[in-house]
Design a protein around this motif. Structure first.
Motif, short mmCIF file in Angstrom:
data_model
loop_
_atom_site.label_atom_id
_atom_site.label_comp_id
_atom_site.label_asym_id
_atom_site.label_seq_id
_atom_site.Cartn_x
_atom_site.Cartn_y
_atom_site.Cartn_z
N VAL A 1 -7.58 9.70 -10.54
CA VAL A 1 -7.84 8.29 -10.25
C VAL A 1 -9.34 8.00 -10.30
N LYS A 2 -10.17 8.91 -9.80
CA LYS A 2 -11.62 8.72 -9.82
C LYS A 2 -12.14 8.57 -11.25
N LYS A 3 -11.52 9.28 -12.19
CA LYS A 3 -11.96 9.24 -13.59
C LYS A 3 -11.38 8.05 -14.35
N SER A 4 -10.44 7.34 -13.75
CA SER A 4 -9.77 6.24 -14.44
C SER A 4 -10.43 4.90 -14.09
N ASN A 5 -9.89 3.85 -14.67
CA ASN A 5 -10.37 2.51 -14.34
C ASN A 5 -9.73 1.98 -13.06
N ARG A 6 -8.95 2.81 -12.38
CA ARG A 6 -8.28 2.41 -11.14
C ARG A 6 -8.99 2.93 -9.90
N LYS A 7 -10.20 3.51 -10.05
CA LYS A 7 -10.84 4.16 -8.92
C LYS A 7 -11.09 3.23 -7.74
N ASN A 8 -11.23 1.93 -7.99
CA ASN A 8 -11.42 0.98 -6.90
C ASN A 8 -10.13 0.65 -6.16
N SER A 9 -9.01 1.14 -6.67
CA SER A 9 -7.73 0.88 -6.01
C SER A 9 -7.41 1.94 -4.96
N MET A 10 -8.27 2.93 -4.80
CA MET A 10 -8.01 4.03 -3.88
C MET A 10 -9.01 3.99 -2.74
N TYR A 11 -8.52 4.15 -1.52
CA TYR A 11 -9.36 4.28 -0.35
C TYR A 11 -9.18 5.71 0.13
N LEU A 12 -10.24 6.49 0.12
CA LEU A 12 -10.16 7.92 0.39
C LEU A 12 -10.84 8.26 1.70
N LYS B 1 0.85 -1.19 0.00
CA LYS B 1 0.00 0.00 0.00
C LYS B 1 0.88 1.24 0.00
N LEU B 2 0.36 2.30 -0.61
CA LEU B 2 1.02 3.59 -0.57
C LEU B 2 0.01 4.60 -0.06
N ILE B 3 0.32 5.23 1.05
CA ILE B 3 -0.59 6.18 1.69
C ILE B 3 -0.10 7.59 1.40
N LEU B 4 -1.00 8.43 0.89
CA LEU B 4 -0.70 9.83 0.62
C LEU B 4 -1.50 10.68 1.60
N LEU B 5 -0.83 11.58 2.31
CA LEU B 5 -1.48 12.44 3.29
C LEU B 5 -1.14 13.89 3.00
N SER B 6 -2.10 14.77 3.27
CA SER B 6 -1.80 16.19 3.19
C SER B 6 -2.97 17.01 3.72
N SER B 7 -2.66 18.20 4.17
CA SER B 7 -3.69 19.17 4.51
C SER B 7 -4.21 19.75 3.21
N LYS B 8 -5.49 20.07 3.18
CA LYS B 8 -6.07 20.63 1.96
C LYS B 8 -5.83 22.13 1.90
N LYS B 9 -5.59 22.60 0.68
CA LYS B 9 -5.43 24.04 0.45
C LYS B 9 -6.28 24.46 -0.73
N SER B 10 -5.97 23.92 -1.87
CA SER B 10 -6.60 24.35 -3.12
C SER B 10 -6.94 23.14 -3.98
N THR B 11 -7.97 23.30 -4.82
CA THR B 11 -8.33 22.22 -5.74
C THR B 11 -7.25 22.00 -6.80
N SER B 12 -6.31 22.92 -6.91
CA SER B 12 -5.24 22.76 -7.89
C SER B 12 -4.00 22.08 -7.30
N ASP B 13 -4.05 21.71 -6.03
CA ASP B 13 -2.91 21.04 -5.40
C ASP B 13 -2.75 19.61 -5.92
N PHE B 14 -1.57 19.07 -5.72
CA PHE B 14 -1.22 17.74 -6.23
C PHE B 14 -2.23 16.68 -5.82
N LEU B 15 -2.51 16.55 -4.52
CA LEU B 15 -3.34 15.45 -4.06
C LEU B 15 -4.77 15.56 -4.57
#
Length: 176
Positions: free
Chosen positions: A75-86, A54-68
């Protein structure tokens, strides 16, 4: 909350964690490190054709243009959306025992409408009809929201806003 998932087996071994990914100097830097860690997990923890890591990505939110935020949408728009736990929660949702008090309403805007702290007597439905999302915030956080609503929405409410993309500050625009 992540501790519950770690003890329940979501993360038990073979994992990587990248914290504060939205604070890299550029999106390219964040994506580069993400890809490097992802490839290492893929190359080291493959078992019977399946990656056991597993790879866990964490961050505080700032802007919709940020990386995360951008990565989540990709990922939500791809065929991998089931691979992400949000997990995305406000401070008071993550720690409800610390915020048992009454709530006040905040109208969450966008790059065209400013976010607003609503008075107790204001009609919430009128704001919903205008396109606002209404957020119920614990009363103990009212001063923070009145002093700096944009930062409070991000830091306390866990809401990424479009304000960084706007040429005109929403607080300087009058709406009727």
């Amino acid at each position: 909350e992540l501790g519950n998932y770690i003890s329940n087996g979501l993360v038990s071994k073979n994992c990587g964690l990248m914290d504060e990914v939205d604070f890299f100097p550029t999106h390219r830097d964040a994506m580069g490190l993400y890809n490097q860690v992802r490839r290492r997990i893929d190359s080291r923890f493959k078992y019977r054709g399946r990656v056991d890591g597993k790879l866990i990505l964490l961050s505080s939110k700032k802007s919709t243009s940020d990386f995360l935020e951008r990565y989540i949408e990709k990922v939500k728009k791809s065929n991998r959306k089931n691979s992400m736990y949000l997990i995305s929660k406000s401070l008071w949702e993550a720690k409800p025992e610390h915020y048992p008090e009454e709530k006040f309403n905040v109208a969450v805007g966008n790059k065209f409408m400013p976010s607003l702290v609503l008075e107790d007597n204001e009609n919430v439905e009128e704001y919903r009809d205008k396109g606002y999302r209404i957020l119920e915030v614990p009363s103990s956080l009212r001063v923070s929201f009145e002093d700096d609503i944009v930062k409070s929405l991000a830091d306390l409410g866990g809401i990424a806003l479009d304000y960084n993309q706007s040429f005109i500050s929403p607080s300087k625009v009058q709406f009727s």
